[in-house]
Design a protein around this motif. Structure first.
Motif, PDB file in Angstrom:
ATOM      1  N   THR A 189      -8.982   5.006   2.892  1.00 33.46           N
ATOM      2  CA  THR A 189      -8.204   3.802   3.208  1.00 33.46           C
ATOM      3  C   THR A 189      -7.465   3.986   4.521  1.00 33.46           C
ATOM      4  O   THR A 189      -7.506   3.117   5.410  1.00 33.46           O
ATOM      5  N   SER A 190      -6.784   5.115   4.673  1.00 30.73           N
ATOM      6  CA  SER A 190      -6.059   5.384   5.916  1.00 30.73           C
ATOM      7  C   SER A 190      -7.007   5.537   7.092  1.00 30.73           C
ATOM      8  O   SER A 190      -6.755   5.015   8.196  1.00 30.73           O
ATOM      9  N   ALA A 191      -8.111   6.254   6.889  1.00 32.61           N
ATOM     10  CA  ALA A 191      -9.054   6.487   7.984  1.00 32.61           C
ATOM     11  C   ALA A 191      -9.649   5.180   8.492  1.00 32.61           C
ATOM     12  O   ALA A 191      -9.721   4.947   9.707  1.00 32.61           O
ATOM     13  N   VAL A 192     -10.061   4.312   7.583  1.00 32.37           N
ATOM     14  CA  VAL A 192     -10.665   3.030   7.980  1.00 32.37           C
ATOM     15  C   VAL A 192      -9.633   2.148   8.670  1.00 32.37           C
ATOM     16  O   VAL A 192      -9.913   1.528   9.707  1.00 32.37           O
ATOM     17  N   LEU A 193      -8.428   2.067   8.126  1.00 31.25           N
ATOM     18  CA  LEU A 193      -7.390   1.236   8.734  1.00 31.25           C
ATOM     19  C   LEU A 193      -7.021   1.723  10.134  1.00 31.25           C
ATOM     20  O   LEU A 193      -6.808   0.926  11.053  1.00 31.25           O
ATOM     21  N   MET A 194      -6.959   3.041  10.314  1.00 30.45           N
ATOM     22  CA  MET A 194      -6.582   3.594  11.612  1.00 30.45           C
ATOM     23  C   MET A 194      -7.686   3.444  12.645  1.00 30.45           C
ATOM     24  O   MET A 194      -7.423   3.084  13.796  1.00 30.45           O
ATOM     25  N   GLU A 195      -8.919   3.712  12.253  1.00 27.08           N
ATOM     26  CA  GLU A 195     -10.006   3.769  13.220  1.00 27.08           C
ATOM     27  C   GLU A 195     -10.663   2.419  13.488  1.00 27.08           C
ATOM     28  O   GLU A 195     -11.176   2.189  14.576  1.00 27.08           O
ATOM     29  N   TYR A 196     -10.679   1.520  12.491  1.00 26.73           N
ATOM     30  CA  TYR A 196     -11.336   0.227  12.673  1.00 26.73           C
ATOM     31  C   TYR A 196     -10.360  -0.918  12.941  1.00 26.73           C
ATOM     32  O   TYR A 196     -10.725  -1.894  13.579  1.00 26.73           O
ATOM     33  N   PHE A 197      -9.147  -0.812  12.439  1.00 20.29           N
ATOM     34  CA  PHE A 197      -8.186  -1.909  12.572  1.00 20.29           C
ATOM     35  C   PHE A 197      -6.955  -1.521  13.386  1.00 20.29           C
ATOM     36  O   PHE A 197      -6.038  -2.336  13.531  1.00 20.29           O
ATOM     37  N   ASN A 198      -6.925  -0.291  13.897  1.00 19.97           N
ATOM     38  CA  ASN A 198      -5.817   0.192  14.738  1.00 19.97           C
ATOM     39  C   ASN A 198      -4.450   0.025  14.070  1.00 19.97           C
ATOM     40  O   ASN A 198      -3.451  -0.303  14.736  1.00 19.97           O
ATOM     41  N   VAL A 199      -4.403   0.235  12.767  1.00 24.46           N
ATOM     42  CA  VAL A 199      -3.139   0.172  12.039  1.00 24.46           C
ATOM     43  C   VAL A 199      -2.384   1.473  12.267  1.00 24.46           C
ATOM     44  O   VAL A 199      -2.977   2.560  12.267  1.00 24.46           O
ATOM     45  N   ASN A 200      -1.080   1.389  12.453  1.00 28.86           N
ATOM     46  CA  ASN A 200      -0.262   2.583  12.637  1.00 28.86           C
ATOM     47  C   ASN A 200      -0.386   3.501  11.426  1.00 28.86           C
ATOM     48  O   ASN A 200      -0.387   3.036  10.282  1.00 28.86           O
ATOM     49  N   TYR A 201      -0.484   4.798  11.691  1.00 33.47           N
ATOM     50  CA  TYR A 201      -0.704   5.757  10.611  1.00 33.47           C
ATOM     51  C   TYR A 201       0.362   5.688   9.524  1.00 33.47           C
ATOM     52  O   TYR A 201       0.078   5.845   8.331  1.00 33.47           O
ATOM     53  N   ALA A 202       1.618   5.425   9.923  1.00 39.67           N
ATOM     54  CA  ALA A 202       2.704   5.361   8.939  1.00 39.67           C
ATOM     55  C   ALA A 202       2.532   4.169   8.008  1.00 39.67           C
ATOM     56  O   ALA A 202       2.867   4.247   6.817  1.00 39.67           O
ATOM     57  N   LEU A 203       1.990   3.068   8.524  1.00 40.50           N
ATOM     58  CA  LEU A 203       1.802   1.878   7.697  1.00 40.50           C
ATOM     59  C   LEU A 203       0.633   2.030   6.731  1.00 40.50           C
ATOM     60  O   LEU A 203       0.564   1.312   5.725  1.00 40.50           O
ATOM     61  N   THR A 204      -0.291   2.937   7.046  1.00 41.97           N
ATOM     62  CA  THR A 204      -1.427   3.121   6.137  1.00 41.97           C
ATOM     63  C   THR A 204      -1.020   3.845   4.855  1.00 41.97           C
ATOM     64  O   THR A 204      -1.732   3.747   3.847  1.00 41.97           O
ATOM     65  N   ILE A 205       0.110   4.546   4.887  1.00 44.46           N
ATOM     66  CA  ILE A 205       0.540   5.304   3.710  1.00 44.46           C
ATOM     67  C   ILE A 205       0.836   4.377   2.523  1.00 44.46           C
ATOM     68  O   ILE A 205       0.261   4.543   1.438  1.00 44.46           O
ATOM     69  N   PRO A 206       1.739   3.381   2.675  1.00 48.48           N
ATOM     70  CA  PRO A 206       1.990   2.491   1.537  1.00 48.48           C
ATOM     71  C   PRO A 206       0.776   1.664   1.139  1.00 48.48           C
ATOM     72  O   PRO A 206       0.609   1.330  -0.047  1.00 48.48           O
ATOM     73  N   ILE A 207      -0.075   1.320   2.119  1.00 52.99           N
ATOM     74  CA  ILE A 207      -1.288   0.560   1.781  1.00 52.99           C
ATOM     75  C   ILE A 207      -2.211   1.410   0.910  1.00 52.99           C
ATOM     76  O   ILE A 207      -2.764   0.932  -0.096  1.00 52.99           O
ATOM     77  N   SER A 208      -2.378   2.680   1.267  1.00 48.90           N
ATOM     78  CA  SER A 208      -3.195   3.591   0.458  1.00 48.90           C
ATOM     79  C   SER A 208      -2.616   3.747  -0.937  1.00 48.90           C
ATOM     80  O   SER A 208      -3.350   3.777  -1.932  1.00 48.90           O
ATOM     81  N   ALA A 209      -1.276   3.832  -1.011  1.00 45.44           N
ATOM     82  CA  ALA A 209      -0.629   3.955  -2.312  1.00 45.44           C
ATOM     83  C   ALA A 209      -0.908   2.734  -3.179  1.00 45.44           C
ATOM     84  O   ALA A 209      -1.227   2.865  -4.374  1.00 45.44           O
ATOM     85  N   ALA A 210      -0.826   1.536  -2.580  1.00 43.43           N
ATOM     86  CA  ALA A 210      -1.061   0.304  -3.336  1.00 43.43           C
ATOM     87  C   ALA A 210      -2.517   0.203  -3.797  1.00 43.43           C
ATOM     88  O   ALA A 210      -2.799  -0.171  -4.953  1.00 43.43           O
ATOM     89  N   VAL A 211      -3.450   0.540  -2.906  1.00 41.90           N
ATOM     90  CA  VAL A 211      -4.876   0.472  -3.254  1.00 41.90           C
ATOM     91  C   VAL A 211      -5.195   1.447  -4.388  1.00 41.90           C
ATOM     92  O   VAL A 211      -5.875   1.096  -5.362  1.00 41.90           O
ATOM     93  N   CYS A 212      -4.688   2.657  -4.286  1.00 40.56           N
ATOM     94  CA  CYS A 212      -4.967   3.666  -5.312  1.00 40.56           C
ATOM     95  C   CYS A 212      -4.251   3.354  -6.630  1.00 40.56           C
ATOM     96  O   CYS A 212      -4.776   3.646  -7.704  1.00 40.56           O
ATOM     97  N   PHE A 213      -3.055   2.769  -6.534  1.00 45.11           N
ATOM     98  CA  PHE A 213      -2.361   2.352  -7.765  1.00 45.11           C
ATOM     99  C   PHE A 213      -3.203   1.330  -8.517  1.00 45.11           C
ATOM    100  O   PHE A 213      -3.386   1.430  -9.737  1.00 45.11           O
ATOM    101  N   ALA A 214      -3.729   0.332  -7.781  1.00 46.38           N
ATOM    102  CA  ALA A 214      -4.566  -0.691  -8.417  1.00 46.38           C
ATOM    103  C   ALA A 214      -5.839  -0.069  -9.000  1.00 46.38           C
ATOM    104  O   ALA A 214      -6.246  -0.402 -10.126  1.00 46.38           O
ATOM    105  N   PHE A 215      -6.450   0.843  -8.242  1.00 49.20           N
ATOM    106  CA  PHE A 215      -7.661   1.519  -8.706  1.00 49.20           C
ATOM    107  C   PHE A 215      -7.383   2.312  -9.979  1.00 49.20           C
ATOM    108  O   PHE A 215      -8.126   2.235 -10.965  1.00 49.20           O
ATOM    109  N   GLY A 216      -6.304   3.082  -9.972  1.00 45.00           N
ATOM    110  CA  GLY A 216      -5.962   3.889 -11.142  1.00 45.00           C
ATOM    111  C   GLY A 216      -5.589   3.036 -12.338  1.00 45.00           C
ATOM    112  O   GLY A 216      -5.971   3.346 -13.478  1.00 45.00           O
ATOM    113  N   TYR A 217      -4.846   1.955 -12.098  1.00 47.33           N
ATOM    114  CA  TYR A 217      -4.445   1.072 -13.197  1.00 47.33           C
ATOM    115  C   TYR A 217      -5.668   0.423 -13.834  1.00 47.33           C
ATOM    116  O   TYR A 217      -5.779   0.353 -15.067  1.00 47.33           O
TER     117      TYR A 217
END
Length: 338
Positions: A88-116
């Motif tokens: 999630t972080s790698a794709v957001l950083m390399e394809y969408f130029n999202v700041n690395y710090a912002l990818t952290i909560p996004i990864s947490a949300a995606v994985c929370f949904a996946f785990g739930y």
């Protein structure tokens, strides 16, 4: 019931968190934090990188500790959640130029949904059967990341290269040093959140389910909700660890997240002490540094040496680092009395 299932289903009750061990962990927290803040000043970048990975793996082990030590659910699929967070972080950083710090909560949300969502169908499973279901997830994840229709995003077998961030505001420190302090801040925040979670109403519900699911249900605990919530929280924290790991290593590939990683995280939890959160980082140190020590003793038989060392640790301290902490506290207490 088989002997193996007996071990799996009974372990959480044996590994309940003692208050004196928690007190010891709290009493030494400031000293440990001071050491963690100062050490990077005196060591080389490679050591700083290893310390960063220790924090990241410690965070992943802590997530597993919440799931297993907190709610009594065994998982061998943490490498899958780790991989989702990393990609999630790698794709957001390399394809969408999202700041690395912002990818952290996004990864947490995606994985929370996946785990739930994964926890929902897994509600009918427990013990070794739940462990096998999560094992299947960990085994399948590297192959799923190699699928043709995902190859444009994941890079397929070749993976993706991730750009390591520079220190902000022109701070005079290397990339490795900055990432270490950034990871330390994230890990510290999540550690405080985890401690408060286990002391909260939800944490008490987790532990009630762990100790006796039927009794917890009879007392009004929504077992289905809290079991899936534990899976979601654990997966979310593991996703954060995976995100930080991708940024630190600067590379993600399917074969980096195999079942071997999941077993290593489970091993770290056992060595650190199931249910004792400070032990998560002791377990992480074990799975990072002990294999290197074993290879230094014998390159040809490094696996055998590691096995012997692991057997010795489990034989001498079956409850892991938590047991050593309790023994140390008892010794200090006796010395004070004398």
């Amino acid at each position: 019931m088989s002997a193996a299932e007996d071990v799996v289903t009974e372990a959480p009750a044996v590994e309940a968190v003692p208050k004196r061990a928690m007190t010891l962990g709290t009493g030494t927290s400031l000293l440990v934090l001071a050491v963690l803040l100062i050490v990077p000043v005196f060591v080389k970048n490679f050591i700083i990188f290893q310390m960063t990975m220790l924090l990241i793996y410690g965070l992943a082990v802590l997530a597993l500790n919440i799931l297993t030590g907190g709610s009594g659910q065994f998982s061998l699929g943490q490498s899958a959640f780790y991989a989702v967070g990393a990609y999630t972080s790698a794709v957001l950083m390399e394809y969408f130029n999202v700041n690395y710090a912002l990818t952290i909560p996004i990864s947490a949300a995606v994985c929370f949904a996946f785990g739930y969502l994964f926890g929902k169908p897994a509600l009918r499973l427990s013990g070794v059967y739940l462990a096998l279901a999560t094992f299947a997830l960990a085994t399948a994840m590297p192959q799923l990341l190699k699928l043709n229709f995902l190859e444009h995003w994941t890079g397929g077998v070749q993976g993706l290269v991730v750009t390591k961030p520079d220190a902000p505001f022109g701070l005079p420190m290397s990339q490795d040093t900055w990432l270490y302090y950034f990871s330390l801040a994230v890990v510290l925040a999540i550690y405080i959140f985890s401690v408060n979670l286990l002391r909260s109403r939800s944490g008490r519900a987790f532990m009630a389910i762990r100790d006796n699911e039927i009794a917890a249900s009879s007392m009004g605990v929504n077992v289905a909700l809290y079991k899936t919530l534990a899976f979601g929280v654990s997966a979310g924290i593991t996703g954060v660890a995976g995100s930080l790991g991708a940024i630190a290593v600067q590379f993600v590939a399917p074969d980096s997240y195999t079942i071997t990683l999941a077993i290593s995280l489970f091993l770290g939890m056992v060595v650190g002490g199931v249910g004792w959160l400070p032990g998560s980082f002791v377990g992480a140190a074990f799975i990072i540094f002990v294999p290197n020590m074993a290879e230094g003793i014998s390159k040809g038989l490094s696996g055998a040496v590691f096995g012997v060392l692991l057997f010795a640790v489990i034989y001498l301290v079956p409850h892991g680092a938590r047991q050593i902490a309790i023994m140390g506290q008892q010794l200090v207490g006796r010395l004070r009395k004398n």
